[in-house]
Design an enzyme around this catalytic site. Structure first.
Site, PDB file in Angstrom:
ATOM      1  N   HIS A  47      17.591  10.556   1.279  1.00  0.00           N
ATOM      2  CA  HIS A  47      16.566  11.089   2.175  1.00  0.00           C
ATOM      3  C   HIS A  47      16.974  10.775   3.603  1.00  0.00           C
ATOM      4  CE1 HIS A  47      12.643  11.939   3.893  1.00  0.00           C
ATOM      5  NE2 HIS A  47      12.389  12.580   2.778  1.00  0.00           N
ATOM      6  N   ASP A  76      11.458  14.422  -5.016  1.00  0.00           N
ATOM      7  CA  ASP A  76      11.808  15.508  -5.924  1.00  0.00           C
ATOM      8  C   ASP A  76      12.354  15.036  -7.254  1.00  0.00           C
ATOM      9  OD1 ASP A  76      11.060  17.739  -4.521  1.00  0.00           O
ATOM     10  OD2 ASP A  76      12.812  17.641  -3.240  1.00  0.00           O
TER      11      ASP A  76
HETATM   12  N1  ACO Z   1      24.052  11.941  -3.777  1.00  0.00           N
HETATM   13  C1  ACO Z   1      25.218  11.339  -3.423  1.00  0.00           C
HETATM   14  N2  ACO Z   1      25.486  10.956  -2.165  1.00  0.00           N
HETATM   15  C2  ACO Z   1      24.559  11.196  -1.235  1.00  0.00           C
HETATM   16  C3  ACO Z   1      23.324  11.817  -1.544  1.00  0.00           C
HETATM   17  C4  ACO Z   1      23.105  12.180  -2.876  1.00  0.00           C
HETATM   18  N3  ACO Z   1      21.967  12.804  -3.240  1.00  0.00           N
HETATM   19  N4  ACO Z   1      22.594  11.930  -0.432  1.00  0.00           N
HETATM   20  C5  ACO Z   1      23.338  11.411   0.566  1.00  0.00           C
HETATM   21  N5  ACO Z   1      24.512  10.974   0.081  1.00  0.00           N
HETATM   22  C6  ACO Z   1      25.604  10.333   0.842  1.00  0.00           C
HETATM   23  C7  ACO Z   1      26.450  11.395   1.549  1.00  0.00           C
HETATM   24  O1  ACO Z   1      27.497  11.858   0.750  1.00  0.00           O
HETATM   25  C8  ACO Z   1      26.898  10.642   2.768  1.00  0.00           C
HETATM   26  O2  ACO Z   1      27.938   9.770   2.376  1.00  0.00           O
HETATM   27  P1  ACO Z   1      29.133   9.398   3.389  1.00  0.00           P
HETATM   28  O3  ACO Z   1      28.474   8.675   4.521  1.00  0.00           O
HETATM   29  O4  ACO Z   1      30.046   8.542   2.576  1.00  0.00           O
HETATM   30  O5  ACO Z   1      29.761  10.689   3.798  1.00  0.00           O
HETATM   31  C9  ACO Z   1      25.698   9.762   3.125  1.00  0.00           C
HETATM   32  O6  ACO Z   1      25.007   9.562   1.887  1.00  0.00           O
HETATM   33  C10 ACO Z   1      24.755  10.439   4.127  1.00  0.00           C
HETATM   34  O7  ACO Z   1      24.406  11.729   3.616  1.00  0.00           O
HETATM   35  P2  ACO Z   1      23.892  12.941   4.515  1.00  0.00           P
HETATM   36  O8  ACO Z   1      24.014  14.205   3.749  1.00  0.00           O
HETATM   37  O9  ACO Z   1      24.543  12.864   5.865  1.00  0.00           O
HETATM   38  O10 ACO Z   1      22.392  12.537   4.676  1.00  0.00           O
HETATM   39  P3  ACO Z   1      21.266  13.460   5.306  1.00  0.00           P
HETATM   40  O11 ACO Z   1      20.275  12.542   5.910  1.00  0.00           O
HETATM   41  O12 ACO Z   1      21.852  14.494   6.196  1.00  0.00           O
HETATM   42  O13 ACO Z   1      20.698  14.228   4.042  1.00  0.00           O
HETATM   43  C11 ACO Z   1      19.498  14.863   2.145  1.00  0.00           C
HETATM   44  C12 ACO Z   1      19.521  13.952   3.384  1.00  0.00           C
HETATM   45  C13 ACO Z   1      19.740  16.323   2.584  1.00  0.00           C
HETATM   46  C14 ACO Z   1      18.132  14.796   1.515  1.00  0.00           C
HETATM   47  C15 ACO Z   1      20.590  14.391   1.172  1.00  0.00           C
HETATM   48  O14 ACO Z   1      20.337  13.065   0.772  1.00  0.00           O
HETATM   49  C16 ACO Z   1      20.728  15.308  -0.045  1.00  0.00           C
HETATM   50  O15 ACO Z   1      21.387  16.338   0.033  1.00  0.00           O
HETATM   51  N6  ACO Z   1      20.067  14.919  -1.199  1.00  0.00           N
HETATM   52  C17 ACO Z   1      20.109  15.735  -2.387  1.00  0.00           C
HETATM   53  C18 ACO Z   1      19.115  16.885  -2.253  1.00  0.00           C
HETATM   54  C19 ACO Z   1      17.683  16.421  -2.365  1.00  0.00           C
HETATM   55  O16 ACO Z   1      17.322  15.674  -3.262  1.00  0.00           O
HETATM   56  N7  ACO Z   1      16.850  16.922  -1.442  1.00  0.00           N
HETATM   57  C20 ACO Z   1      15.428  16.635  -1.419  1.00  0.00           C
HETATM   58  C21 ACO Z   1      15.082  15.769  -0.241  1.00  0.00           C
HETATM   59  S1  ACO Z   1      13.371  15.341  -0.232  1.00  0.00           S
HETATM   60  C22 ACO Z   1      12.601  16.743   0.347  1.00  0.00           C
HETATM   61  O17 ACO Z   1      13.157  17.568   1.017  1.00  0.00           O
HETATM   62  C23 ACO Z   1      11.225  16.917  -0.045  1.00  0.00           C
END
Ligand code: ACO
Length: 379
Positions: A261, A315
């Site tokens: 998140h 989620d």
């Molecule tokens: N699985 C594995 N690794 C992850 C995940 C995940 N679900 N989420 C983040 N990371 C890792 C990234 O790979 C990144 O790693 P790095 O620093 O080694 O490159 C680090 O954590 C930061 O990730 P970002 O994508 O930059 O984080 P951001 O804050 O931009 O994204 C998001 C947040 C979009 C929710 C992301 O965690 C994601 O895509 N999760 C999966 C989709 C999801 O469940 N979305 C629902 C969110 S809740 C809602 O909208 C109601």
């Protein structure tokens, strides 16, 4: 003017001053108008919470009754909207159907009066009342059935499940669904809410505001994630497959749906509440392997990614709960929209109170003073 550092995704950049909800991502705290989500989940109802979010205070008994009656009165949708929805392709995603139907409300209720509190109230009531009816109607009509009319005897959550399944729901199922709506009602300036605020700032009508937010919520990185969680649990299929599946994800560095998140760096408080609700549902209506797979997944992801601040988000468990309530997978995001319309409306109202049109700037990286090459001379 200060030159600010460019932050992709506007991470950490304040886009507004707001008094609607508060999140502490380090401690896992979520409050609506100062009240902790855990307390609202147990003591309030979705409609009372929606009132709190939009008008800023909990309603007294009379105010709540009046509000609930107004919602009940406006639940029906015009036959022309139903007929329009009948023409939508049954293969289309219900979020697209909802976006089109929400926008269509603007055609029928076009007398915009943004400085009139009565208009604001009526528009908020109409959207809260009609969106569940439109979601349920599309679900039945895409299967070739007639839409079911709202049942005035039933409260908001029970009525939606009734319109969807054509029978009155079990009281526990209806109460749990109502709590799910409360949990999803608002969450500061996320992507869909920001989209609602930008649209609101142009002083367009509230149906366009909600339609634009619905379109934003539809994406897999936002509201669409709970659908993908179920697809993933089905693909994994058994508890033994969890570790090999996740090892592959870790190796390929692919995102695991339902985890991570932008704001929470601990477990999302809504995921904790939803997990408890899932337990109750599985206890009453029978356990299946998906719940066990989910528990194992959470354990392994926490073990591997916990130190990076990646934990279950809202989620991860909402899909499991909705599935057990008999809601089809591609309706999970429309159900999220039913709840979040309360938050979008609260931000719409707040935006109107102190409006300035959104107009951010950009850092231009393109060419300058380029000459026009006639088409015949281009490679
Ligand atoms: N699985 C594995 N690794 C992850 C995940 C995940 N679900 N989420 C983040 N990371 C890792 C990234 O790979 C990144 O790693 P790095 O620093 O080694 O490159 C680090 O954590 C930061 O990730 P970002 O994508 O930059 O984080 P951001 O804050 O931009 O994204 C998001 C947040 C979009 C929710 C992301 O965690 C994601 O895509 N999760 C999966 C989709 C999801 O469940 N979305 C629902 C969110 S809740 C809602 O909208 C109601």
């Amino acid at each position: 003017m200060n030159v600010c550092e460019y932050k992709p995704g506007l991470e950490g950049i304040p886009a507004a001053q707001s008094s609607i909800s508060y999140v502490d991502g380090k401690q896992g705290i979520l409050e609506y108008r100062g009240i902790r989500i855990e307390e609202l989940a147990v003591k309030s109802t979705f409609l009372e919470t929606a009132y709190l979010l939009i008008w800023g205070e909990l309603p007294n008994k009379e105010e709540l009754e009046t509000f609930e009656n107004e919602i009940r009165y406006h639940r029906r949708i015009k036959y022309r909207i139903r007929d329009m929805m009948k023409c939508f392709p049954e293969t289309g995603h219900p979020m697209d159907a909802l976006q089109a139907s929400a926008a269509a409300l603007g055609l029928f209720y076009s007398k915009r009066a943004l400085d009139n509190p009565a208009y604001i109230r009526e528009a908020a009531v109409r959207l809260l009342a009609k969106i569940p009816t439109m979601v349920a109607a599309f679900q039945l009509m895409r299967k070739g059935n007639d839409a079911v009319k709202p049942n005035d005897e039933l409260d908001y959550a029970a009525n939606f499940l009734y319109m969807l399944n054509e029978r009155e729901p079990d009281p526990l199922a209806a109460r749990i669904f109502d709590i799910c709506l409360t949990l999803h009602a608002e969450h500061t300036i996320n992507a869909s809410t920001f989209s609602a605020m930008v649209t609101a700032s142009t002083l367009t009508d509230p149906y366009a505001v909600v339609a634009s937010a619905v379109g934003t919520l539809a994406g897999p990185l936002h509201g669409g994630a709970n659908e993908e969680v179920i697809t993933m649990l089905e693909e994994i299929g058994s508890v033994e497959n969890v570790r090999p599946y996740l090892d592959r994800c870790f190796e390929e560095k692919s995102k695991i749906m339902g985890f991570g998140h932008r704001v929470y760096k601990v477990k999302d408080p809504r995921a904790t509440i939803l997990q408890e609700l899932a337990e109750q549902l599985f206890e009453k209506f029978g356990r299946d392997q998906y719940y066990d797979i989910a528990i194992e997944m959470e354990r392994v992801v926490e073990e591997r990614l916990g130190e990076k601040g990646i934990y279950a988000n809202v989620d991860f468990y909402s899909g499991l709960v909705y599935r057990k309530l008999g809601i089809p997978t591609d309706l999970f995001t429309p159900v999220f929209a039913i709840a979040r319309v309360a938050g979008w409306l609260a931000h719409w109202k707040e935006q109107l109170g102190e409006n300035r049109i959104f107009r951010p700037t950009q850092i231009y990286r393109g060419r300058r003073d380029a000459s026009y090459t006639p088409i015949k001379e281009r490679m």
